[in-house]
Design a protein around this motif. Sequence first.
Motif, mmCIF file in Angstrom:
data_model
loop_
_atom_site.group_PDB
_atom_site.id
_atom_site.type_symbol
_atom_site.label_atom_id
_atom_site.label_comp_id
_atom_site.label_asym_id
_atom_site.label_seq_id
_atom_site.Cartn_x
_atom_site.Cartn_y
_atom_site.Cartn_z
ATOM 1 N N LEU A 318 -2.808 6.529 -21.295
ATOM 2 C CA LEU A 318 -3.173 5.208 -20.781
ATOM 3 C C LEU A 318 -1.971 4.617 -20.072
ATOM 4 C CD1 LEU A 318 -4.694 2.375 -20.725
ATOM 5 C CD2 LEU A 318 -3.689 1.999 -22.983
ATOM 6 N N LEU A 320 -0.532 1.109 -18.865
ATOM 7 C CA LEU A 320 -0.748 -0.304 -19.159
ATOM 8 C C LEU A 320 0.244 -1.145 -18.365
ATOM 9 C CD1 LEU A 320 -1.949 -2.654 -20.832
ATOM 10 C CD2 LEU A 320 -0.311 -2.067 -22.647
ATOM 11 N N LEU A 322 1.783 -4.308 -18.210
ATOM 12 C CA LEU A 322 1.889 -5.279 -19.304
ATOM 13 C C LEU A 322 1.815 -6.730 -18.830
ATOM 14 C CD1 LEU A 322 2.127 -4.857 -22.313
ATOM 15 C CD2 LEU A 322 4.598 -4.982 -22.115
ATOM 16 N N ILE A 381 -3.816 -7.562 -27.042
ATOM 17 C CA ILE A 381 -3.930 -6.255 -26.385
ATOM 18 C C ILE A 381 -4.251 -5.183 -27.418
ATOM 19 C CG2 ILE A 381 -2.668 -4.486 -25.110
ATOM 20 C CD1 ILE A 381 -1.053 -6.721 -23.808
ATOM 21 N N LEU A 385 -7.573 -2.760 -27.321
ATOM 22 C CA LEU A 385 -7.463 -1.309 -27.197
ATOM 23 C C LEU A 385 -8.080 -0.593 -28.389
ATOM 24 C CD1 LEU A 385 -3.860 -0.893 -25.704
ATOM 25 C CD2 LEU A 385 -6.066 -0.696 -24.521
ATOM 26 N N ILE A 396 0.897 5.878 -24.338
ATOM 27 C CA ILE A 396 0.801 4.733 -23.436
ATOM 28 C C ILE A 396 2.040 4.666 -22.552
ATOM 29 C CG2 ILE A 396 0.601 2.222 -23.257
ATOM 30 C CD1 ILE A 396 -0.816 2.199 -25.926
ATOM 31 N N LEU A 398 4.064 2.235 -20.157
ATOM 32 C CA LEU A 398 4.215 0.809 -19.878
ATOM 33 C C LEU A 398 4.792 0.627 -18.480
ATOM 34 C CD1 LEU A 398 5.683 -0.566 -23.237
ATOM 35 C CD2 LEU A 398 3.320 -0.645 -22.440
ATOM 36 N N CYS A 450 0.765 5.282 -12.798
ATOM 37 C CA CYS A 450 -0.483 4.573 -13.135
ATOM 38 C C CYS A 450 -1.674 5.194 -12.411
ATOM 39 C CB CYS A 450 -0.359 3.097 -12.768
ATOM 40 S SG CYS A 450 0.751 2.152 -13.828
ATOM 41 N N MET A 457 -5.068 0.012 -17.384
ATOM 42 C CA MET A 457 -5.444 -1.370 -17.703
ATOM 43 C C MET A 457 -4.333 -2.299 -17.275
ATOM 44 S SD MET A 457 -6.618 -3.192 -21.287
ATOM 45 C CE MET A 457 -5.085 -3.941 -21.842
ATOM 46 N N ASN A 459 -2.989 -6.029 -17.796
ATOM 47 C CA ASN A 459 -3.151 -7.130 -18.739
ATOM 48 C C ASN A 459 -3.491 -8.438 -18.040
ATOM 49 O OD1 ASN A 459 -3.010 -8.668 -21.105
ATOM 50 N ND2 ASN A 459 -0.823 -8.999 -20.860
#
Length: 542
Positions: A318, A320, A322, A381, A385, A396, A398, A450, A457, A459
Amino acid sequence: MADAKLSNGGLHSHNRAPSKEIRRRSLLLIRATSATRLLLLLLALHMSCTIFRFAIPLYLSPDRRFLPCTMAGNPALHSQGEAAPSKSKRGMASLVHKKEREETEEGGEKDDGGEFWRQPDGLGFRPCLNFSEEYRRSSRRMMEVGGGEEATMRRRFLMVVVSGGLNQQRNQIVDAVVIARILEAALVIPILQVNAIWGDESEFADIFDEVRFKKELKDDVRVVSSLPPNFLTARPSADSIRQFDIDEQWILSHFLGRMKRNRVLLLRGLDSRLSKDLGPDLQKLRCKVAFSALQFRPAIQAVGNALAARMAEKGPYLALHLRLEKDVWVRTGCLPGLGAEADRVIHQERTRKPRLLTSRIDMLPHQRYLAGLCPLRATEIVRLLKALGASASTRIYLAGGQPFGGEEAVRPLLSEFPKLYNKTSLAMAGEIEQFEHQPSVMAALDYIVCLKSQVFMANHGGNMQRAMQGHRAYLGHRKHITPQKKGLVQLFMGNYTSTTDEQEVHDVIRKMHEDSVGAPSNRTDRKGRDVIAYPVPECMCR
């Protein structure tokens, strides 16, 4: 007495004979005691790390040295060098795994896949940029050279200055190509304005593949690296676009006459000015620029691909975004929820720079939070998730900058999802140091990792979120989670949290996000949607 002397003499004689053996055994005992002490010390360090929920028992520092826990001493990054609101001053680098350490772990749990990694139904949509015959005829006319005189397009030049962060610049470059097409002008490689926040002095060719940019657009817009020599002394007609939602007719009526007279037009202020509802061919051109022509230069792409490959070595991951940086809290008018001191710092910054507040200036922070206009906090979050099927073994990545508050801001996330990584933790020695003073390039690395993730995702909304949404859709509608923040906030603040079983809460959250995982969505269903975020139907067909 004689017997006694014999006994004593015999005893002493026995002790003297094996003196070397006694010393050897004593030395072994001392060594064993030291080893035991060291083992107990390491065990104590490990227990203290576990108790305080630090990232890993041993931390591999950027220079590849092991240090106890996360005590690497990297300061949390805050704008203008301000101290972190919490006592922790360690940066995000101390919270994420180093790639090399995970490779030494034995029997590490692998993510078992399942519902969380399930991709949306793309409904058979695929990229298709079928320009109209009229568009193609116009292209041929603009590109041809005849009668010993350069074609119209070769006699008009559009220069643009683009501003903002990486994804803002990308959007403006896309629109600059479209404007050049409307004016039948050659586009001079865009000038990247020095970023006032980050001080990034990168030029176009430092970030993007200029050769590919020209080649991909050769049938649409002529792109040149600079003005011809005979134009260098010409004074361009300069202007800034202040009006929003401008279309083809507005551009022609305001700029074509001036371009014919001056032959060189310099534009600023392109950000979000061009209409989102242009004609089909210009929408296709937007997609062509964003998803094909505008690629990162090979050196950046190679490093980004390597980081993504390391993330994917042990299965899906994933990505993310942030969005917990200081400037995000300031611009959104929200509070980070890290205590009174953190709230005070954000409030002071917003008071000092009121222009940074992007919208709805009459709303209080709590009202914004209830309206779903704020980034989710780390605890929220985590709940989202977990409800959607992520487990403790989920890997994950970041993306983004340092969260305001440092370690304190992400500790709940780290506690539930210990396998956190970022570009710094994944990079090999010397791999990304060359880009450290180019924030736009560092953002480009995030973009690449990404884009290649199984699930993405953001945020909080923004240029990165819209770019990822559209680009991932264009590549096959890869899963993209859009948090339904207003519904989540109401759920978390309601009776569900105290009177309802957690599994029922998860069921509500899953139901809430059934249509928010990246399935095809028609751009024309709602006015003002950006084709870069919604490439169906102009840029994709089935």
